[in-house]
Design a protein around this motif. Structure first.
Motif, PDB file in Angstrom:
ATOM      1  N   LEU A  64       0.827  -1.205   0.000  1.00 57.37           N
ATOM      2  CA  LEU A  64       0.000   0.000   0.000  1.00 57.37           C
ATOM      3  C   LEU A  64       0.862   1.255   0.000  1.00 57.37           C
ATOM      4  CD1 LEU A  64      -2.680  -1.020   2.657  1.00 57.37           C
ATOM      5  CD2 LEU A  64      -2.685  -1.433   0.192  1.00 57.37           C
ATOM      6  N   LYS A  65       0.256   2.360  -0.366  1.00 60.77           N
ATOM      7  CA  LYS A  65       0.915   3.665  -0.307  1.00 60.77           C
ATOM      8  C   LYS A  65      -0.064   4.680   0.278  1.00 60.77           C
ATOM      9  CE  LYS A  65      -0.368   4.989  -5.038  1.00 60.77           C
ATOM     10  NZ  LYS A  65       0.114   5.390  -6.380  1.00 60.77           N
ATOM     11  N   ASN A  66       0.481   5.818   0.721  1.00 60.03           N
ATOM     12  CA  ASN A  66      -0.347   6.869   1.337  1.00 60.03           C
ATOM     13  C   ASN A  66      -1.229   6.284   2.446  1.00 60.03           C
ATOM     14  OD1 ASN A  66       0.663   8.682  -0.653  1.00 60.03           O
ATOM     15  ND2 ASN A  66      -0.950   8.029  -2.067  1.00 60.03           N
ATOM     16  N   LEU A 219     -10.125  -6.030  -1.185  1.00 62.97           N
ATOM     17  CA  LEU A 219      -9.152  -5.181  -0.501  1.00 62.97           C
ATOM     18  C   LEU A 219      -9.336  -3.715  -0.884  1.00 62.97           C
ATOM     19  CD1 LEU A 219      -6.610  -4.781   1.236  1.00 62.97           C
ATOM     20  CD2 LEU A 219      -5.279  -5.079  -0.843  1.00 62.97           C
ATOM     21  N   VAL A 220      -9.451  -3.448  -2.176  1.00 61.88           N
ATOM     22  CA  VAL A 220      -9.575  -2.063  -2.646  1.00 61.88           C
ATOM     23  C   VAL A 220     -10.833  -1.401  -2.072  1.00 61.88           C
ATOM     24  CG1 VAL A 220      -9.947  -0.614  -4.695  1.00 61.88           C
ATOM     25  CG2 VAL A 220      -8.225  -2.435  -4.742  1.00 61.88           C
ATOM     26  N   SER A 221     -11.912  -2.171  -1.959  1.00 63.76           N
ATOM     27  CA  SER A 221     -13.160  -1.608  -1.430  1.00 63.76           C
ATOM     28  C   SER A 221     -13.029  -1.176   0.025  1.00 63.76           C
ATOM     29  CB  SER A 221     -14.302  -2.617  -1.579  1.00 63.76           C
ATOM     30  OG  SER A 221     -14.150  -3.688  -0.665  1.00 63.76           O
ATOM     31  N   MET A 222     -12.041  -1.724   0.737  1.00 61.37           N
ATOM     32  CA  MET A 222     -11.857  -1.383   2.146  1.00 61.37           C
ATOM     33  C   MET A 222     -10.893  -0.218   2.349  1.00 61.37           C
ATOM     34  SD  MET A 222     -11.792  -5.028   4.165  1.00 61.37           S
ATOM     35  CE  MET A 222     -10.379  -5.684   3.297  1.00 61.37           C
ATOM     36  N   LEU A 223     -10.161   0.171   1.298  1.00 60.08           N
ATOM     37  CA  LEU A 223      -9.183   1.245   1.425  1.00 60.08           C
ATOM     38  C   LEU A 223      -9.848   2.614   1.333  1.00 60.08           C
ATOM     39  CD1 LEU A 223      -6.367  -0.248  -0.848  1.00 60.08           C
ATOM     40  CD2 LEU A 223      -6.403  -0.163   1.657  1.00 60.08           C
ATOM     41  N   LYS A 224      -9.352   3.540   2.113  1.00 59.98           N
ATOM     42  CA  LYS A 224      -9.948   4.879   2.182  1.00 59.98           C
ATOM     43  C   LYS A 224      -9.935   5.568   0.825  1.00 59.98           C
ATOM     44  CE  LYS A 224      -9.628   9.132   4.919  1.00 59.98           C
ATOM     45  NZ  LYS A 224      -8.874   9.840   5.992  1.00 59.98           N
ATOM     46  N   LYS A 225      -8.811   5.477   0.105  1.00 57.35           N
ATOM     47  CA  LYS A 225      -8.679   6.123  -1.199  1.00 57.35           C
ATOM     48  C   LYS A 225      -8.702   5.122  -2.355  1.00 57.35           C
ATOM     49  CE  LYS A 225      -6.055  10.061   0.636  1.00 57.35           C
ATOM     50  NZ  LYS A 225      -4.792  10.824   0.570  1.00 57.35           N
ATOM     51  N   LYS A 226      -9.246   3.940  -2.068  1.00 55.43           N
ATOM     52  CA  LYS A 226      -9.404   2.888  -3.072  1.00 55.43           C
ATOM     53  C   LYS A 226      -8.085   2.613  -3.800  1.00 55.43           C
ATOM     54  CE  LYS A 226     -13.621   3.006  -1.736  1.00 55.43           C
ATOM     55  NZ  LYS A 226     -13.981   2.146  -0.614  1.00 55.43           N
ATOM     56  N   TRP A 227      -8.084   2.636  -5.153  1.00 54.53           N
ATOM     57  CA  TRP A 227      -6.888   2.283  -5.922  1.00 54.53           C
ATOM     58  C   TRP A 227      -5.717   3.232  -5.687  1.00 54.53           C
ATOM     59  CZ3 TRP A 227      -5.873  -2.141  -8.406  1.00 54.53           C
ATOM     60  CH2 TRP A 227      -6.943  -2.993  -8.658  1.00 54.53           C
ATOM     61  N   GLN A 228      -5.998   4.450  -5.219  1.00 51.84           N
ATOM     62  CA  GLN A 228      -4.912   5.402  -4.942  1.00 51.84           C
ATOM     63  C   GLN A 228      -4.053   4.955  -3.766  1.00 51.84           C
ATOM     64  OE1 GLN A 228      -6.215   9.555  -4.782  1.00 51.84           O
ATOM     65  NE2 GLN A 228      -7.918   9.057  -6.147  1.00 51.84           N
ATOM     66  N   ASN A 229      -4.561   4.017  -2.969  1.00 53.48           N
ATOM     67  CA  ASN A 229      -3.790   3.481  -1.852  1.00 53.48           C
ATOM     68  C   ASN A 229      -2.976   2.239  -2.229  1.00 53.48           C
ATOM     69  OD1 ASN A 229      -6.380   4.479   0.315  1.00 53.48           O
ATOM     70  ND2 ASN A 229      -4.281   5.173   0.533  1.00 53.48           N
ATOM     71  N   VAL A 230      -3.111   1.777  -3.477  1.00 56.23           N
ATOM     72  CA  VAL A 230      -2.405   0.567  -3.908  1.00 56.23           C
ATOM     73  C   VAL A 230      -1.130   0.961  -4.652  1.00 56.23           C
ATOM     74  CG1 VAL A 230      -2.525  -1.568  -5.237  1.00 56.23           C
ATOM     75  CG2 VAL A 230      -4.584  -0.670  -4.121  1.00 56.23           C
ATOM     76  N   LYS A 231       0.005   0.507  -4.131  1.00 56.07           N
ATOM     77  CA  LYS A 231       1.293   0.814  -4.748  1.00 56.07           C
ATOM     78  C   LYS A 231       1.681  -0.244  -5.770  1.00 56.07           C
ATOM     79  CE  LYS A 231       6.113   1.944  -3.613  1.00 56.07           C
ATOM     80  NZ  LYS A 231       7.114   2.076  -2.509  1.00 56.07           N
ATOM     81  N   THR A 232       1.758  -1.486  -5.335  1.00 56.84           N
ATOM     82  CA  THR A 232       2.100  -2.594  -6.240  1.00 56.84           C
ATOM     83  C   THR A 232       1.313  -3.845  -5.878  1.00 56.84           C
ATOM     84  OG1 THR A 232       3.940  -3.364  -4.847  1.00 56.84           O
ATOM     85  CG2 THR A 232       4.479  -1.797  -6.600  1.00 56.84           C
ATOM     86  N   ILE A 233       1.116  -4.707  -6.870  1.00 57.65           N
ATOM     87  CA  ILE A 233       0.526  -6.026  -6.641  1.00 57.65           C
ATOM     88  C   ILE A 233       1.367  -7.062  -7.383  1.00 57.65           C
ATOM     89  CG2 ILE A 233      -1.491  -7.519  -6.914  1.00 57.65           C
ATOM     90  CD1 ILE A 233      -3.255  -5.049  -6.904  1.00 57.65           C
TER      91      ILE A 233
END
Length: 247
Positions: A64-66, A219-233
């Motif tokens: 994750l990021k941010n 996972l993305v649905s649970m993140l505050k900023k959705k895909w903006q919180n994903v750094k790498t997969i």
């Protein structure tokens, strides 16, 4: 079944994922080929795979990021995947006499029952409860036994993140077992990296892809900023090289 507290179900997996479909399909194909002992291309290099004498799982590795786990709200959620990710998932049912008979009728060596009498013999011994928690991937329990667990076992199962899924008197034990076998959990702790087994190398490409998309969307649905919180997969088999599918 989608169970993150205070969240709504994710959107349609086919439309929500931002992962490049061709890249994901190619990566999955290479993971499966490598697990079969075939030669695959990684960049410009040819790499010979190796077939293992055990069932390899395919893991999803997300950074994750941010996101600051010390300040931002931690989360946990479960999702039922289209296909059971772990072939030899070992389950324990804390069962009434009736449910214990149902477990026996399954004739599945991966699923065992323990009655209240057997649990009493553990005498709330922390080491024995911990040993039991480690033996099984997950637990289920007859509804009437759920309320007895703290008195019988103490907080051991809860601390291990394996508090049982309840089985009501009207539930089918076999369907509940199947449901748990298809369920994966994401839990945010003190780090920004999450690793979760989401498939295995006996599946075909379509089955692996469906499980990955469902897991990522949860996972993305649970993140505050959705895909903006994903750094790498990344995805990888237990013993194979990693493949990056989101940058």
């Amino acid at each position: 079944r989608f169970l993150p507290s205070g969240s709504s179900p994710p959107e349609n997996p086919a439309t929500m994922s931002k992962i490049d479909a061709d890249l994901m399909t190619d990566s999955i194909s290479k993971i499966l080929a490598y697990a079969e002992g075939k030669e695959i291309k990684i960049g410009k290099d040819a790499v010979k795979g190796k077939k293992r004498p055990f069932q390899e799982t395919i893991e999803l590795q997300i950074t994750l990021k941010n996101y600051d786990p010390t300040k931002d709200k931690r989360f946990a959620g479960t999702v039922q995947l289209p296909h059971g990710p772990i072939r030899n998932l070992k389950l324990c049912v804390l069962a009434t006499a009736e449910h214990a008979k149902d477990v026996a009728s399954l004739a599945d060596p991966r699923v065992e029952a323990r009655t209240v009498e057997e649990l009493k013999k553990l005498n709330k011994n922390k080491k024995l409860v911990k040993k039991m928690a480690k033996k099984y991937h997950a637990f289920l329990a007859s509804q009437s036994i759920i309320k007895l667990i703290p008195r019988l076992l103490g907080p051991g199962l809860n601390r291990a993140g394996k508090f049982p899924t309840p089985i009501s008197a009207t539930d089918s034990v076999s369907s509940m077992v199947e449901e748990v076998q298809r369920t994966v959990k994401f839990q945010m702790k003190k780090v920004v990296c999450l690793n979760t087994p989401v498939a295995n190398v006996s599946m075909n490409v379509d089955q692996v892809r469906a499980n990955i998309v469902a897991s990522v969307n949860l996972l993305v649905s649970m993140l505050k900023k959705k895909w903006q919180n994903v750094k790498t997969i990344y995805i990888k088999s237990s013993m194979g090289p990693p493949f990056q599918i989101f940058f």
